[in-house]
Design a protein around this motif. Structure first.
Motif, PDB file in Angstrom:
ATOM      1  N   ALA A   1      12.436  33.579  27.717  1.00 25.86           N
ATOM      2  CA  ALA A   1      12.618  34.438  26.542  1.00 25.86           C
ATOM      3  C   ALA A   1      11.608  34.147  25.438  1.00 25.86           C
ATOM      4  CB  ALA A   1      14.042  34.274  26.012  1.00 25.86           C
ATOM      5  N   ALA A   2      11.429  32.879  25.087  1.00 26.47           N
ATOM      6  CA  ALA A   2      10.482  32.533  24.026  1.00 26.47           C
ATOM      7  C   ALA A   2       9.065  32.878  24.439  1.00 26.47           C
ATOM      8  CB  ALA A   2      10.596  31.049  23.693  1.00 26.47           C
ATOM      9  N   ALA A   3       8.712  32.547  25.676  1.00 26.87           N
ATOM     10  CA  ALA A   3       7.366  32.799  26.166  1.00 26.87           C
ATOM     11  C   ALA A   3       7.054  34.292  26.192  1.00 26.87           C
ATOM     12  CB  ALA A   3       7.199  32.202  27.568  1.00 26.87           C
ATOM     13  N   MET A   4       7.977  35.095  26.736  1.00 25.95           N
ATOM     14  CA  MET A   4       7.726  36.527  26.855  1.00 25.95           C
ATOM     15  C   MET A   4       7.605  37.188  25.492  1.00 25.95           C
ATOM     16  SD  MET A   4       7.232  37.589  29.903  1.00 25.95           S
ATOM     17  CE  MET A   4       7.436  39.339  29.619  1.00 25.95           C
ATOM     18  N   ALA A   5       8.458  36.814  24.568  1.00 29.82           N
ATOM     19  CA  ALA A   5       8.363  37.377  23.222  1.00 29.82           C
ATOM     20  C   ALA A   5       7.011  37.040  22.603  1.00 29.82           C
ATOM     21  CB  ALA A   5       9.499  36.840  22.348  1.00 29.82           C
ATOM     22  N   ALA A   6       6.546  35.820  22.837  1.00 30.11           N
ATOM     23  CA  ALA A   6       5.248  35.405  22.295  1.00 30.11           C
ATOM     24  C   ALA A   6       4.101  36.149  22.969  1.00 30.11           C
ATOM     25  CB  ALA A   6       5.080  33.899  22.486  1.00 30.11           C
ATOM     26  N   VAL A   7       4.171  36.321  24.271  1.00 35.59           N
ATOM     27  CA  VAL A   7       3.118  37.036  24.998  1.00 35.59           C
ATOM     28  C   VAL A   7       2.972  38.452  24.469  1.00 35.59           C
ATOM     29  CG1 VAL A   7       2.514  38.038  27.239  1.00 35.59           C
ATOM     30  CG2 VAL A   7       3.281  35.660  27.106  1.00 35.59           C
ATOM     31  N   ILE A   8       4.100  39.141  24.334  1.00 35.38           N
ATOM     32  CA  ILE A   8       4.066  40.528  23.862  1.00 35.38           C
ATOM     33  C   ILE A   8       3.481  40.612  22.454  1.00 35.38           C
ATOM     34  CG2 ILE A   8       5.518  42.483  23.199  1.00 35.38           C
ATOM     35  CD1 ILE A   8       7.424  41.587  25.511  1.00 35.38           C
ATOM     36  N   ALA A   9       3.959  39.745  21.563  1.00 36.01           N
ATOM     37  CA  ALA A   9       3.486  39.789  20.178  1.00 36.01           C
ATOM     38  C   ALA A   9       2.018  39.371  20.074  1.00 36.01           C
ATOM     39  CB  ALA A   9       4.354  38.892  19.301  1.00 36.01           C
TER      40      ALA A   9
END
Length: 492
Positions: A31-39
């Motif tokens: 969750a943290a990684a994916m949110a960061a990747v998208i942003a």
């Protein structure tokens, strides 16, 4: 986009107006990684994602998604069992097909993993995914070693301008004599099982422990919970007491509080659990160990990058911007020093990405609601009465039993309450706790009210739909000044 071989990335520098974008390495894909990747990609960064296991992290693969599917399946089974008199046309024969439940659960996991994680990464031209074990080479380089199962063994050095550590956490295994030599379950195995054991022992009283314990009991197991202290001991005592009553209302569940497990043995598929406190011995057919989760940080070689971390707990300290002690290295999610909740992880990942790419964003953890998805649910937000008073606040509280909430009455709920904590003399809401079938909705309503700094009077005057869980919030607010038992069923 996937990496198709060992590629040595060129040296990177910070985005300075040239055509070359900022290079960001993200360790993990939850969750943290994916949110960061998208942003980060939205803000122009080129991102390398390193994942050592299945893309998607804990929540979609072995956490929230499969566990709530299991909980919901068990709730439906329980409903059929409890309403035999009106379920003549129900196809449920009282014996759940565990194999079909598992197949349905796994299909849901695979569908959501593709929709929310794999396809998002694959279709983003600014993302490269590496499958392997990551460790720091120095403060600007991550080494990626291919997994043992991969046909070709390679090592790749990824140089970065910014790095986000978002490797998540794994089940904590307590030091119990004999445990390492027996085939016990963690939540991962419990959610992957296509059988329902006749007797299930559960070590722990975490949210995961209680949710899975009740689910398996409703699917047919005789469940024994070994709780080191009690239930929900970090919030208002009424939460644990009420949830205990509700769980024990099912004669297939037993709970032993103050139970320290001394040793575990397994012979011919039967577990023998011995308690330190009483030397009592319990026999089970499966044993679930759900004593919390520990950050998966030990193998990252963070010393090479100069990143400080707590070796005992595995946690990485960060500031409100998600920065570690090394300014260009960030951490977010379950591996960082913050609540291990998926929505906290996602929020932290987004803010880390904004800060890594030149923006300014802080994570405010002063108001974090939580939920345990048993039936009834347990949930809370803000301060308990005791915590508020410990901070020097003067408080006034009201507790409304669910037998005074129209929706709960209609649904036949027996156990539960909603409690509001208000600061005096302002009467601003500073906390709430609830046990109810839909406690999550009640607490979410209170959380929004608290974010808006609403008072008891504000909540009392709200127009909330009749026969909803949120209506309880209005009723308990009205109880500060009125006897709600004397009001009509949908009093304004």
């Amino acid at each position: 986009m996937k990496a198709d071989g060992a590629v040595m990335t060129g040296p990177c520098c910070e985005k300075d107006g040239s055509s070359r974008p900022l290079s960001v390495v993200v360790l993990g894909s939850g969750a943290a990684a994916m949110a960061a990747v998208i942003a980060a990609t939205e803000r122009g960064a080129q991102v390398h994602v390193v994942e050592r296991a299945t893309v998607g992290g804990t929540c979609v693969n072995v956490g929230c998604v499969p566990s709530k599917h299991l909980v919901r399946s068990a709730q439906l089974q329980h409903w059929c069992d409890e309403h035999v008199e009106i379920s003549d046309g129900c196809r449920c024969d009282g014996v759940p097909n565990a194999h079909k439940l598992h197949a349905s659960r796994q299909a849901l996991v695979e569908r959501l993993r593709w929709q929310k994680y794999e396809s998002v990464l694959d279709e983003n031209p600014h993302v490269t995914v590496w499958h392997g074990e990551a460790s720091f080479e120095d403060s600007r380089t991550v080494r990626v070693r291919s997994l043992a199962a991969q046909a070709t063994q390679t090592e790749t050095l990824l140089h970065f301008d910014r790095c986000l550590i978002a490797v998540g956490a794994e089940p904590y295994i307590p030091p119990i004599d004999g445990l390492a030599s027996v085939p016990f379950w963690t939540s991962t195995e419990a959610l992957a099982s296509d059988t329902v054991p006749h007797r299930l022992g559960v070590v722990g009283s975490s949210a995961v422990a209680l949710e899975l314990a009740q689910a398996y009991a409703r699917l047919g197991s005789r469940v024994t919970i070994f709780a080191r202290r009690g239930l929900c001991t970090r919030t208002d005592p009424l939460v644990g007491e009420t949830l205990m009553q509700a769980l024990l209302d099912d004669d297939r569940i037993r709970i032993h509080c103050g139970a320290l497990v001394e040793s575990v043995q397994c012979e011919d598929g039967v577990f023998k659990v011995t308690l330190t406190t009483s030397q009592a011995v319990f026999m089970t057919d499966a044993l679930l160990v759900a004593s919390g989760r520990r950050p998966s940080t030990a193998a990252l070689n963070m010393a090479a990058a100069g990143v400080s971390w707590h070796a005992a707990s595995g946690q990485i300290p960060v500031d409100t911007h998600m920065r570690t002690n090394v300014p260009h290295i960030y951490a977010a999610g379950d591996c960082a020093q913050m609540p291990q909740l998926v929505y906290v992880a996602a929020a932290a990942g987004t803010r880390a990405a904004i800060n890594m790419t030149g923006g300014e964003a802080c994570l405010d953890l002063s108001l974090v609601p939580w939920v345990i998805f048993c039936e009834p649910q347990a949930a809370a937000v803000g301060l308990t009465e005791a915590e508020a008073q410990a901070r020097g606040l003067r408080t006034e509280t009201r507790t409304l039993p669910i037998t005074s909430v129209p929706r709960c009455i209609v649904h036949g709920e027996k156990f539960g309450f909603l409690k509001l904590v208000a600061e005096t003399p302002s009467m601003r809401i500073v906390g709430a706790q609830a046990v109810a079938a839909e406690a999550s909705d009640m607490i979410s309503t209170v959380a929004v009210a608290m974010r808006g700094h609403l008072t008891v009077a504000d909540l009392s005057g709200m127009l909330l739909p009749y026969l909803t869980a949120s209506e309880a919030v209005k009723l308990v607010a009205q109880s500060f000044t009125r006897d709600v038992h004397q009001l009509s069923c949908c009093a304004g």
